[in-house]
Scaffold this active site. Sequence first.
Site, PDB file in Angstrom:
ATOM      1  N   GLU A 120       2.027   1.877  -3.385  1.00  0.00           N
ATOM      2  CA  GLU A 120       0.945   2.438  -4.212  1.00  0.00           C
ATOM      3  C   GLU A 120       0.926   3.970  -4.092  1.00  0.00           C
ATOM      4  O   GLU A 120       0.824   4.684  -5.094  1.00  0.00           O
ATOM      5  CB  GLU A 120      -0.386   1.829  -3.771  1.00  0.00           C
ATOM      6  CG  GLU A 120      -1.601   2.407  -4.469  1.00  0.00           C
ATOM      7  CD  GLU A 120      -2.676   2.791  -3.491  1.00  0.00           C
ATOM      8  OE1 GLU A 120      -3.018   3.985  -3.441  1.00  0.00           O
ATOM      9  OE2 GLU A 120      -3.184   1.901  -2.768  1.00  0.00           O
ATOM     10  N   HIS A 121       1.052   4.485  -2.861  1.00  0.00           N
ATOM     11  CA  HIS A 121       1.129   5.949  -2.685  1.00  0.00           C
ATOM     12  C   HIS A 121       2.328   6.528  -3.443  1.00  0.00           C
ATOM     13  O   HIS A 121       2.244   7.596  -4.030  1.00  0.00           O
ATOM     14  CB  HIS A 121       1.278   6.293  -1.204  1.00  0.00           C
ATOM     15  CG  HIS A 121      -0.010   6.331  -0.448  1.00  0.00           C
ATOM     16  ND1 HIS A 121      -0.424   7.428   0.261  1.00  0.00           N
ATOM     17  CD2 HIS A 121      -0.978   5.403  -0.294  1.00  0.00           C
ATOM     18  CE1 HIS A 121      -1.590   7.184   0.829  1.00  0.00           C
ATOM     19  NE2 HIS A 121      -1.954   5.949   0.515  1.00  0.00           N
TER      20      HIS A 121
ATOM     21  N   HIS B  27       0.814  -1.207   0.000  1.00  0.00           N
ATOM     22  CA  HIS B  27       0.000   0.000   0.000  1.00  0.00           C
ATOM     23  C   HIS B  27       0.859   1.273   0.000  1.00  0.00           C
ATOM     24  O   HIS B  27       0.549   2.247  -0.697  1.00  0.00           O
ATOM     25  CB  HIS B  27      -0.934  -0.037   1.212  1.00  0.00           C
ATOM     26  CG  HIS B  27      -1.637   1.252   1.479  1.00  0.00           C
ATOM     27  ND1 HIS B  27      -1.298   2.086   2.512  1.00  0.00           N
ATOM     28  CD2 HIS B  27      -2.655   1.865   0.815  1.00  0.00           C
ATOM     29  CE1 HIS B  27      -2.079   3.156   2.486  1.00  0.00           C
ATOM     30  NE2 HIS B  27      -2.907   3.049   1.482  1.00  0.00           N
TER      31      HIS B  27
ATOM     32  N   GLU C 184      -3.407   8.161   7.400  1.00  0.00           N
ATOM     33  CA  GLU C 184      -4.483   7.366   6.807  1.00  0.00           C
ATOM     34  C   GLU C 184      -4.883   6.242   7.775  1.00  0.00           C
ATOM     35  O   GLU C 184      -6.052   5.956   7.976  1.00  0.00           O
ATOM     36  CB  GLU C 184      -4.035   6.779   5.459  1.00  0.00           C
ATOM     37  CG  GLU C 184      -5.127   5.991   4.765  1.00  0.00           C
ATOM     38  CD  GLU C 184      -4.696   5.418   3.421  1.00  0.00           C
ATOM     39  OE1 GLU C 184      -3.576   5.721   2.963  1.00  0.00           O
ATOM     40  OE2 GLU C 184      -5.500   4.665   2.837  1.00  0.00           O
TER      41      GLU C 184
END
Lengths: 447, 443
Positions: free
Chosen positions: A74-75, A71, A151
């Site tokens: 992905e950022h 993840h 997040e």
Amino acid sequence: MLATRIVVAALLLLAFFLPARALDIDVTNFKLENGMEVVVIPDRRAPVVTHMVWYRVGSADEVSGKSGLAHFLEHLLFKGTKKHPPGEFNRIIDVNGGEDNAFTSRDYTAYFQRIASDRLELVMELEADRMQNLVLTDENVIPELDVVREERRERTENDPSSLLQEQVEAAMYTAHPYGRPVIGWMSEVAQLTKEDALAFYRAHYTPANAILIVAGDVDADQVKRLAGKHYGALKNSFEPMPRKRTPEPAPIAARRVEMKDPRVSSVSIQRSYLAPTSSTAEGLEAEALDVLAQIVGGGSQSRLYKRLVVENSLAAYTGAWYGGDGLDYGTFGVYAAPVPGADVAKVEAEIDTVLAEVVAKGVTQDELDRARTKLLADSVYALDSQSSLARMFGAALTTGSTVADVLGWERDVEALKPEDLAAAARKVIDSRRSVTGILRPETQTSN
Amino acid sequence: MHQIIRCTTFFIALLLTAFAAHAMAVKEIKTPGGITAWVVEDHTIPLIAMEFSFAGGAALDPPGKEGATHFITGMMDEGAADLDGPTFQAKRDELAVKLSFDAGLDNFEGSLQTLSRNRDAAFELLRKALTAPRFEELAFRRVQNQFLVSAANNAQDPEKIASRRWMEQAFGQHPYARGSEGNEATIAKLVPDDLRAMHKRLFVKQGLTISVVGDIDSATLGALLDKTFGALPEKAEGGPVSEASVAMGPQLTHIARDIPQSIIVFGSAGIKRNDPEFIPAFVAMHILGGGGLGSRLTEEVREKRGLTYGVGIGLVPLDHAGLLMGSLGTRNEKAGEAMGVIREVLTRMAQEGPTQEELDTAKTFLTGSYALRFDSNAKIAGQLLGVQQDNLGIDYFTRRNGLIEAVTLDQVKAAAKRLLAADALIVSVVGKPEGLKSTGTGG
């Protein structure tokens, strides 16, 4: 905002699993020479296209101790390349009136743009570029790690039901990596580095490990030509290996996770059972579980609702789900929100009674027919959204299913008999495969 | 682009929108019974989507009966006319009709989606629900339990707490301050007659707005709309909600909660949709804190400093007041720093406005992405409803991008200056924030 979506089998994300995969559409599926798979789903109603690149990599492909890496990467894919410096990707999409985003699950990472169909080639050029040419600097990476930690605070730590969900999944998987959260444990996320991200990128991002999905105002020939030009020109930097995760040992014990939190105002109860997925199921098991979830907990005609909400007035809400979109394992589950003041043990006992009845006696032909009608109709409604269609195929192809499986779903659901549902229920609804999660209020002593 | 077609029973204004090679034809139909609707006919897939709304929403709930209008949304499938609740629900499921309802501050909205083959039966079911809901005692209690549980949960949800408190600060004694869903205390006291009273007040033809998209022709639709909505009363007694004034900042409210991330809602008075400067203001707020990674707030607060996962600001035009609202979540120890950065960004935008390049990029994004709102029947129906509710005219779909294109740098600067007052923000914070004070650029 780059609202990365984490796909987890959370209580409140059940809608994601409602299957709508039976389709009367003209899908084209082919492979480029470098092994990149392509799916084209025409929908000519509006001059808009949804362009997605899915990678067969997710949090379950991380090594132990580096949770959250898929993840985090992905950022970082939004941080630029040699050709397109930081910020330019987004600026180009903006200037062309497009929207873009990305999301990560346990089994896949996907990037997408929605844009006017005459800009398809532009987004292909950008997406192909960042498949192999990512440039990361400390200046970009360090603030982004803080963003990811925010997040996690926002989605998980500020929300007791998300925290419980993590614990339920950790309890469900003894050995398999599905037990760790997609966003990662905070202690591990905090330690992730630029080097971790780059190593993961080099190990997983290559055309043969990617799937291109284009839905909308396009035809297959046009996509074939453009994809060949931009993605077909990429050379594989490695040969993707089969995705073999540590399998679960045979489940032998019912597990129970209870959490008290002063931020919780009313009790909720859920029960998950380890289940096969669309790609690991035998015969029509997965389709049977889809329909079974509808009969047990789908709406006000379901068994749980009738018994716990209408007849006994014990629960305010009930529901059930089948999450069959996983490469290795899925879950079948039920939940209830007791009415204020209800005896929680009694609510749980009633859930057990409903499930025991299904296991002992199966379902009626009438129940099957009604649930089937609803699910088959959902597959017609799904035709209205090009981006949901694109997601449906992307999720299937990254979790061991094929285009033919997706297109054959309707036929398989039509073929189901009550015995199929009874057999699936007997196999899956077994306490040894289960985790029960209970979230309770804790009386605050101070604030 | 304008052509008028006369039919025997319908008056149809046909407009073609300027979406590249594709044309989306929005027609206004007036049924024999006098009901108006906006329609897009498209037979590609065998579905029909309808959206409709009744003017007046939760803001009309009488004092002490907060949540009554919202409660109706939960009762619409609990029995109507000759069908008791279970029979109604079984019928709906058998037809695979999707019915949903929502109560906002200004409108009660509904949507129906049906497969073409079940069209007539689906509209008939909706007719019963709209014109003859039963509001039976047993079903009422069941739904009351559901709303009590969600109200209790909402009372612990940091984002809901922050925005509710913000509305209370902004609106004081005006009904907008109460939100739309009521609270545990008011929901517990409601009785079925409260719902009957609100039903009578809201479900009338005056203020009814309808849009329909999909696999149906105008003549068939006209007859169906007359059957479905025709029996509703023409109008109700009672006036509209009064105009609201938004409180002046600076104001800061802190609601202590033991959470790692503070949730902050900030804002001030904004402008209404009918304000002549709405479009320049909309463009200005897009540049400041709209969607996408490129906004100034996202750049300064998230990208450069890693202070948040998401920050944004936007206009919230209600019928009787305009708002400007923003929000973010940030770790408690950085709350003061984050608000300081936000104040600086707002101040600079108010003083200098955006650059020509920012304006140009915003225009190409906003005009280019408009078509993305029209790529499914359901989305088109929603757009058609919104444009009607805002009284923008049936040609708005063709005019809208031109309005954005025409915005000048001076207009955007003026709008930013008019709207943004960083030292006079209303702020509500939930969490354990550090370093916050209500005014000043230092946070």
